[in-house]
Design an enzyme around this catalytic site. Structure first.
Site, PDB file in Angstrom:
ATOM      1  CB  SER A  32      26.905   3.866   3.707  1.00  0.00           C
ATOM      2  OG  SER A  32      25.979   2.861   4.049  1.00  0.00           O
ATOM      3  N   GLY A  33      26.202   4.172   6.859  1.00  0.00           N
ATOM      4  CA  GLY A  33      25.375   4.733   7.931  1.00  0.00           C
ATOM      5  C   GLY A  33      26.202   5.584   8.877  1.00  0.00           C
ATOM      6  CE1 TYR A  34      32.401   7.060  11.852  1.00  0.00           C
ATOM      7  CE2 TYR A  34      31.216   6.037  13.682  1.00  0.00           C
ATOM      8  CZ  TYR A  34      32.238   6.845  13.215  1.00  0.00           C
ATOM      9  OH  TYR A  34      33.089   7.443  14.095  1.00  0.00           O
ATOM     10  CB  SER A  80      41.479   9.633  10.968  1.00  0.00           C
ATOM     11  OG  SER A  80      40.535   8.990  10.164  1.00  0.00           O
ATOM     12  CG  LEU A  81      43.577   9.554   5.447  1.00  0.00           C
ATOM     13  CD1 LEU A  81      43.630   8.643   4.234  1.00  0.00           C
ATOM     14  CD2 LEU A  81      44.605  10.666   5.302  1.00  0.00           C
ATOM     15  CD  GLU A 109      49.190   5.376  -1.219  1.00  0.00           C
ATOM     16  OE1 GLU A 109      48.552   5.115  -0.173  1.00  0.00           O
ATOM     17  OE2 GLU A 109      50.338   5.840  -1.217  1.00  0.00           O
ATOM     18  CE  LYS A 111      39.153   5.003   3.770  1.00  0.00           C
ATOM     19  NZ  LYS A 111      38.566   3.852   4.460  1.00  0.00           N
ATOM     20  CE  LYS A 307      34.158   5.387   3.623  1.00  0.00           C
ATOM     21  NZ  LYS A 307      34.318   4.906   5.000  1.00  0.00           N
ATOM     22  CB  CYS A 424      20.804 -36.343   9.418  1.00  0.00           C
ATOM     23  SG  CYS A 424      20.051 -35.021   8.456  1.00  0.00           S
TER      24      CYS A 424
END
Length: 661
Positions: A32-34, A80-81, A109, A111, A307, A424
């Protein structure tokens, strides 16, 4: 800041993130940052088109071929899309292509969050496979793709040439298993299933890829000879007929409203799926109209990726709980202010290791950003330093084990801190199972079920307690009558006479396996001598490297381990290895291969007989093999030995060679 400077800054930042995401498989920011960076750059370029350049991230697919793999030039670019972040974006997409397309029906479809690949089949047989790379040139990963069982090596129907596009992914459960395995080994974990899939697919050794349960879906026919199709829906069915792995979670949508309904449905169902998705891909169904719409340099005009909104929540880091794993690894867990995230209330999150805590600059009292890795495991993405009050506390690794108070150790090249105390409480059961195993002290009848009872009933609190057990105590255990108890006591007593190499193996010293234990015991014949040796002394022994030496020094420096060894000696366990005279090294320089089942010797017994006389045991036959020892059902190793005209021995001949006939 000037517009041109901000555009330049955004491009440089995104190129840095592209490198970390696609090449290093180690993202520095969340998806989400990108996406926010991409949206800002797109907006600026739309307002100021004079600053658009051919190499802008908005104009091309990010990523490039790794130098580790042969480059493959794609016959057809793998674009890319464009992304949609709202239903309004999808409606705008529908209106835009409606100006050209006469029939606005779609295929919707899921992702998949994985690694894009192109597969080429010639005459029905898989010819090659490549990653997307920069869309024009990818990486040849054919050998690794062949290890993925869902991808057919031969199609059900032969076509002169077929090129398809798909996605390799790692299922959520495999992601969890792999990260647990990496944590136990003290290695860095993968940030998410996408990075795990990329890291697994880009292994130089295909056997590593084969050991990870990758899967794949194919979703587009890029090129095909010998067949003509009219619709994406038809292409989906055709790929299914060919035996290619297609995702059943697709839907033909008569209009954009049906697409929105599909998107809404899977926004709710995404957490129930066995793999991670981050949205829905919408494609115009009619292939001829796709041709009319065409593509930009970066993406087709006839498809869009919606997204899902990032499922991230802010909460406060209240504290850190330190636990000890079954292999002695010190594992920090974040204690959080409870927050509802992706269907459940989260109050704890794995922090994996202290290096990651430092990298993310996490402090007790911080407000932090939380998500679920693989839609399952709560994980802190980042701290929010702008929200600090100044009262936050730095998190530091413990100096002592929280379970037994022993000093913790850290080995070079590892991210984990470890408790080295074999007794231990947190790791005792695993230590005992390994101690009693066939390759170690070989205590017949002492399996995990018996060990579970012995530890749970406080009958065994340390490894040396095994040699204090009495027959009547064991008889009282579940499924252990007098005869079983007598047999177990006999097996425990017999294990006292095992050679020093077996004891060194059984102690479970990091990086010291059966082979290195044998090498050490050939040069150092009394366990007491290890107390006096440093790294330099140990690395002077052939085949003992710095990691092994450091591990040995740390183990024997731990007072509780020394105490255990002294108690084992007092209880009659052998801690010495008889020095072998030079004349007894009958097999020095000879290499043996064992194959099939010998009449009276186990493979391990035969191996020990060879190694104790200076010989070496190999798992494969070659021209350098001195002898092949063959028993019943020997298999292909015997065939190869006959081909190479090597010396082949049966058990009698082998014993005769050793002077034991």
């Amino acid at each position: 800041m000037e517009v041109s400077s901000r555009i330049k800054e955004l491009r440089e930042e995104m190129q840095k993130h592209d490198y970390h995401y696609y090449i290093l498989d180690a993202p520095l920011i969340s998806d989400s940052g990108y996406d926010r960076l991409m949206q800002e750059l797109k907006k600026l370029e739309e307002e100021y088109p004079q600053y658009i350049t051919a190499d802008s991230p908005t104009q091309r697919v990010a990523g490039k071929a790794s130098e580790k793999f042969s480059p493959v030039r794609h016959r057809f670019p793998l674009l890319s899309l464009d992304n949609a972040f709202s239903y309004q974006d999808l409606l705008e997409f529908d209106r835009r292509i409606g100006r050209v397309a006469r029939t606005l029906s779609y295929m919707a479809e899921l992702k998949i969050d994985g690694v894009s690949i192109a597969l080429v089949y010639e005459n029905g047989v898989l010819l090659n496979a490549a990653t997307r790379g920069d869309g024009l040139v990818g990486e040849d990963v054919t050998a690794n793709i062949r290890t993925i069982k869902t991808i057919p090596l031969r199609l059900r129907h032969s076509l002169p040439r077929l090129e398809v596009r798909g996605e390799v992914f790692m299922p959520k459960q495999e992601f969890i298993r792999l990260n647990e395995e990496k944590e136990e080994k003290g290695e860095r974990v993968f940030a998410n299933p996408r990075n795990a899939a990329a890291g697994s697919l880009r292994q130089l050794d295909p056997r590593v890829t084969a050991g990870r349960a990758l899967s794949a879906f194919v979703y587009d026919i890029i090129y095909m000879e010998g067949q003509t199709l009219a619709e994406q829906q038809e292409a989906w069915h055709f790929m299914q007929e060919l035996g290619l792995p297609v995702n059943p979670e697709v839907r033909f949508c008569a209009d954009i409203n049906a697409v929105l309904a599909f998107t809404e449905e899977y926004a709710e169902k995404r957490h129930e799926l066995p793999y991670e998705i981050d949205g829905v891909v919408v494609k115009l169904n009619t292939l001829a109209e796709r041709e009319e719409l065409g593509a930009t340099a970066r993406s087709p005009r006839w498809a869009m990726a919606y997204k899902f909104p990032a499922e991230e929540k802010e909460t406060r880091l209240l504290g850190v709980e330190i636990n000890v794993g079954r292999t002695g690894i010190i594992a920090p867990t974040a204690l959080l202010e409870p927050v509802f995230l992706a269907g459940t209330t989260v109050s704890r999150a794995s922090m994996h290791n202290f290096d990651l805590i430092k990298e993310k600059d996490l402090r007790i009292g911080d407000m932090v950003l939380l998500h679920k890795a693989g839609d399952i495991i709560p994980e802190i993405i980042a701290s929010l330093p702008e929200k600090r009050s100044g009262e936050e506390r730095v998190i530091t690794p413990p100096e002592n084990c929280p379970a037994c108070d022993s000093k913790v150790a850290r080995f070079a090249g590892e991210v984990a801190y470890r408790c080295e105390n074999i007794n231990c409480p947190a790791r005792l059961k695993e230590s005992l199972i390994f101690f009693a195993s066939r390759g170690a002290m070989d205590i017949d009848g002492l399996g995990s079920a018996v060990i579970e009872q012995l530890v749970n009933k406080d009958m065994v609190k340390r490894i040396d307690d095994l040699y204090r057990l009495r027959e009547e105590e064991i008889t009282a255990l579940e499924r252990m009558g007098p005869k079983s108890a007598a047999n177990l006591i006999k097996a425990i007593n017999e294990s006292k006479s095992r050679p020093l190499s077996r004891l060194l193996t059984a102690l479970g010293i990091r990086h010291i396996g059966a082979r290195s234990a044998k090498i050490l015991s050939r040069h150092i014949h009394d366990i007491d001598d290890f107390y006096k040796l440093g790294v330099e002394n140990l690395t002077s022994i052939p085949e003992i490297g710095p990691k092994m030496a450091e591990s040995m020094v740390n183990f024997f420096a731990e007072p509780r381990n020394r105490e255990t060894i002294e108690d084992l000696k007092d209880l009659g366990v052998n801690t010495r290895e008889e020095a072998i005279e030079a004349g007894e090294q009958l097999l020095q320089g000879k290499t043996f291969v064992l194959t099939g089942t010998l009449p009276s010797l186990t493979r391990q017994q035969a191996s020990e007989m060879i190694e104790s006389r200076g010989g070496k045991v190999s798992s494969s036959v070659s021209k350098k093999t001195s002898y092949v020892v063959a028993g019943d059902d020997p298999g292909s190793k015997l065939d190869k030995a006959l081909q190479l005209e090597l010396t082949i021995l049966d058990e009698a001949g082998f014993l005769n060679l050793l002077g034991l006939s």
